[in-house]
Scaffold this motif. Structure first.
Motif, short mmCIF file in Angstrom:
data_model
loop_
_atom_site.label_atom_id
_atom_site.label_comp_id
_atom_site.label_asym_id
_atom_site.label_seq_id
_atom_site.Cartn_x
_atom_site.Cartn_y
_atom_site.Cartn_z
N GLN A 57 0.83 -1.20 0.00
CA GLN A 57 0.00 0.00 0.00
C GLN A 57 0.87 1.25 0.00
O GLN A 57 0.57 2.23 -0.70
N ALA A 58 1.96 1.23 0.78
CA ALA A 58 2.87 2.38 0.83
C ALA A 58 3.52 2.61 -0.53
O ALA A 58 3.72 3.76 -0.95
N MET A 59 3.85 1.54 -1.24
CA MET A 59 4.43 1.68 -2.58
C MET A 59 3.42 2.26 -3.56
O MET A 59 3.76 3.05 -4.43
N LYS A 60 2.18 1.85 -3.40
CA LYS A 60 1.10 2.40 -4.24
C LYS A 60 0.95 3.90 -3.99
O LYS A 60 0.79 4.70 -4.93
N GLU A 61 1.03 4.29 -2.73
CA GLU A 61 0.94 5.71 -2.36
C GLU A 61 2.15 6.48 -2.91
O GLU A 61 2.01 7.62 -3.36
N PHE A 62 3.31 5.86 -2.87
CA PHE A 62 4.52 6.50 -3.40
C PHE A 62 4.40 6.73 -4.91
O PHE A 62 4.80 7.78 -5.43
N SER A 63 3.82 5.74 -5.61
CA SER A 63 3.60 5.88 -7.05
C SER A 63 2.69 7.07 -7.35
O SER A 63 2.94 7.85 -8.28
N MET A 64 1.64 7.23 -6.54
CA MET A 64 0.73 8.35 -6.72
C MET A 64 1.43 9.68 -6.41
O MET A 64 1.20 10.69 -7.09
N MET A 65 2.31 9.67 -5.42
CA MET A 65 3.07 10.87 -5.09
C MET A 65 3.95 11.31 -6.27
O MET A 65 4.09 12.50 -6.54
N PHE A 97 -2.53 16.83 -3.12
CA PHE A 97 -2.00 17.00 -1.78
C PHE A 97 -0.59 17.58 -1.90
O PHE A 97 0.01 17.52 -2.99
N PRO A 98 -0.04 18.16 -0.85
CA PRO A 98 1.31 18.73 -0.93
C PRO A 98 2.34 17.65 -1.28
O PRO A 98 2.33 16.56 -0.71
N VAL A 99 3.22 17.96 -2.20
CA VAL A 99 4.24 17.01 -2.62
C VAL A 99 5.52 17.74 -2.99
O VAL A 99 5.47 18.88 -3.48
N SER A 100 6.65 17.13 -2.71
CA SER A 100 7.95 17.71 -3.02
C SER A 100 8.99 16.61 -3.03
O SER A 100 8.71 15.47 -2.61
#
Length: 494
Positions: free
Chosen positions: A451-459, A476-479
């Motif tokens: 799930q964390a990898m999926k979130e990272f892909s979206m980031m 959402f905020p991203v950098s």
């Protein structure tokens, strides 16, 4: 002189050590209990054989496993079968850590003893359990990537001896997963064949075959011969009931089989749904330019079938209860799917149209054509032909914005490709790391890490928007800093 002594004594027995010479003391009952003669897993017992013979293949502890039970042993149980090995295994794992972490865990022997006393055997595999304990209790957070059991001595790793019904060894090794994948189980045992004749059915059109257990015991002449796993399977004319030799095979087949049985049960409703899924304009034109109208309509139909029908149901009562639950949802769910795909196909169509215009304008520009070809590849990555089965509803909501960002990037990048390349270099390291994570993802990885990898892909996708099309704004905020922080979290997960 030694030879004369041996002659005088009548042999060399005086040179050999007795058990009393070797042992300082006999082990007590508590110590002996750490090295059981047999272990129990899933209600079945397996014999342990101990041998001290450094360098030999069978040095250490060997578990005798009947070939028909090999696939019944879960990998999560292996690390805890012989408690006496645990302390040395933990100490070996700690010694294998990089120096920066070993320093924080000194003295290692004391840390290993503390860990063994506090580890929970129900936590699954040893390394994730140990890492979690050190993180929670000792506040030492160790990335999953630095843990390794490669340097662990063979005698500390359980050896599996796969034996036939006569006790003869057919295969052996310390990698249970490898042995299971290579299927050293008896392929065509009479017990399995007999069970197949009793259980298997073909061309089923309704649930009229009773309830299905998840597992059945196989016997031959009163002797236990292993297990089989019943499951439904889509057939050429109806649905088939089949027996499988592994739980995994049965699980993968059964949901598809249940879905196929529901398709027969809801034959009239699906006929109406198929008519309702005929795409209207302009959706029809957008689908035609994407991957074809028929393919899109077919995928919408399959999506409804999978989402509503592919369930792990094993009783006739639950089958009919679920049928009543979803019957009135079939048509409406199909319409919902059309509504969900519309903005994606529209965004893809508009981006493709814009790229085509730029390709015509840059027919003589080799670098420009290469850049636009890259944009098309990105479009297909974001919206592959099977996107309905890759994204959930939440994920699909963001894709149109990502496609619009590509549209803007193409429009700007074609006139300043150097600037585009500089911006792309900001993203590339994160894309590379994500690909590496997926390529090296071990089979025991937790759902939390996936799930964390999926979130990272979206980031990463949101980061693309922030770099190439700031005016669209991110969800959402991203950098780069936030991406690095997310990577650090993922690196510590198992």
């Amino acid at each position: 002189e030694l030879k004369m002594k041996i002659r005088e004594k009548g042999g060399d027995s005086f040179l050999r050590m007795t058990m009393e010479d070797v042992l300082a003391r006999l082990p007590n009952e508590e110590e002996l209990s750490l090295y059981p003669d047999e272990v129990s897993v899933g209600g079945r017992s397996y014999r342990c054989v101990y041998r001290f013979d450094p360098g030999k293949e069978d040095d250490g502890v060997t578990l005798k496993v009947p070939e028909n039970l090999l696939n019944d042993i879960p990998a999560t149980a292996v690390d805890w079968m012989v408690p006496g090995l645990l302390l040395d295994r933990v100490l070996s794992l700690l010694r294998g850590l990089p120096k920066e972490y070993r320093k924080r865990l000194q003295p290692l022997a004391q840390t290993a003893e503390y860990a063994v006393k506090n580890l929970d055997a129900s936590a699954g595999l040893l390394i994730p359990a140990l890492a979690g304990l050190l993180r929670e209790k000792l506040k030492v957070d160790i990335p999953s990537s630095v843990w390794s059991d490669d340097k662990e001595p063979d005698h500390l790793r359980l050896r599996f001896s796969v034996v036939d019904k006569d006790g003869s060894e057919k295969a052996a090794g310390r990698d249970l997963t490898y042995l299971q994948k290579n299927e050293y189980t008896e392929k065509n045992s009479r017990a399995f064949d007999l069970a197949c004749r009793q259980w298997e059915k073909s061309k089923l059109k309704e649930w009229n075959f009773g309830d299905l257990p998840e597992i059945i015991d196989l016997t031959e002449k009163g002797s236990f011969m292993g297990c089989a796993y019943p499951a439904l399977k889509p057939g050429t004319d109806g649905v088939d009931l089949r027996l499988y030799k592994t739980r995994e095979e049965a699980t993968n087949s059964h949901k598809e089989g249940v879905a196929a049985l529901y398709c027969i049960h809801f034959k009239r409703e699906l006929k109406d749904l198929k008519k309702a899924l005929i795409l209207p304009e302009p959706l029809r034109t957008w689908a035609d330019g994407f991957n074809g109208i028929r393919d899109m309509e077919k995928q919408l139909l399959e999506k409804v079938k999978i989402d509503l029908f592919a369930v792990n149901i094993r009783t006739e009562g639950r089958f009919h209860f679920h049928a009543k639950t979803v019957k009135n949802k079939i048509l409406s769910y199909g319409q919902e799917m059309i509504t969900e795909v519309e903005p994606l196909l529209k965004a893809y169509h508009e981006t493709a149209k814009a790229v085509s215009r730029l390709e015509i304008m840059n027919r003589a520009n080799t670098a420009g054509r290469e850049f636009l070809n890259q944009i098309r590849q990105e479009m297909d990555r974001l919206l592959p032909p099977d996107f309905l089965f890759r994204y959930d509803s939440e994920g699909m909501k963001n894709v149109p914005r990502y496609l619009k960002a590509l549209n803007i990037r193409a429009d700007r990048g074609i006139f300043n490709m150097e600037k585009d390349r500089i911006r792309e270099k900001e993203i590339l390291p994160f894309v590379t790391r994500l690909n590496e994570l997926y390529e090296n993802l071990p089979p025991f990885s937790t759902d939390e890490k996936k799930q964390a990898m999926k979130e990272f892909s979206m980031m990463i996708e949101e980061y693309r928007v922030s770099i190439f099309a700031q005016e669209l704004k991110t969800a959402f905020p991203v950098s780069a800093r936030r991406l690095k922080e997310k990577l650090a979290i993922i690196d510590h997960m198992f």
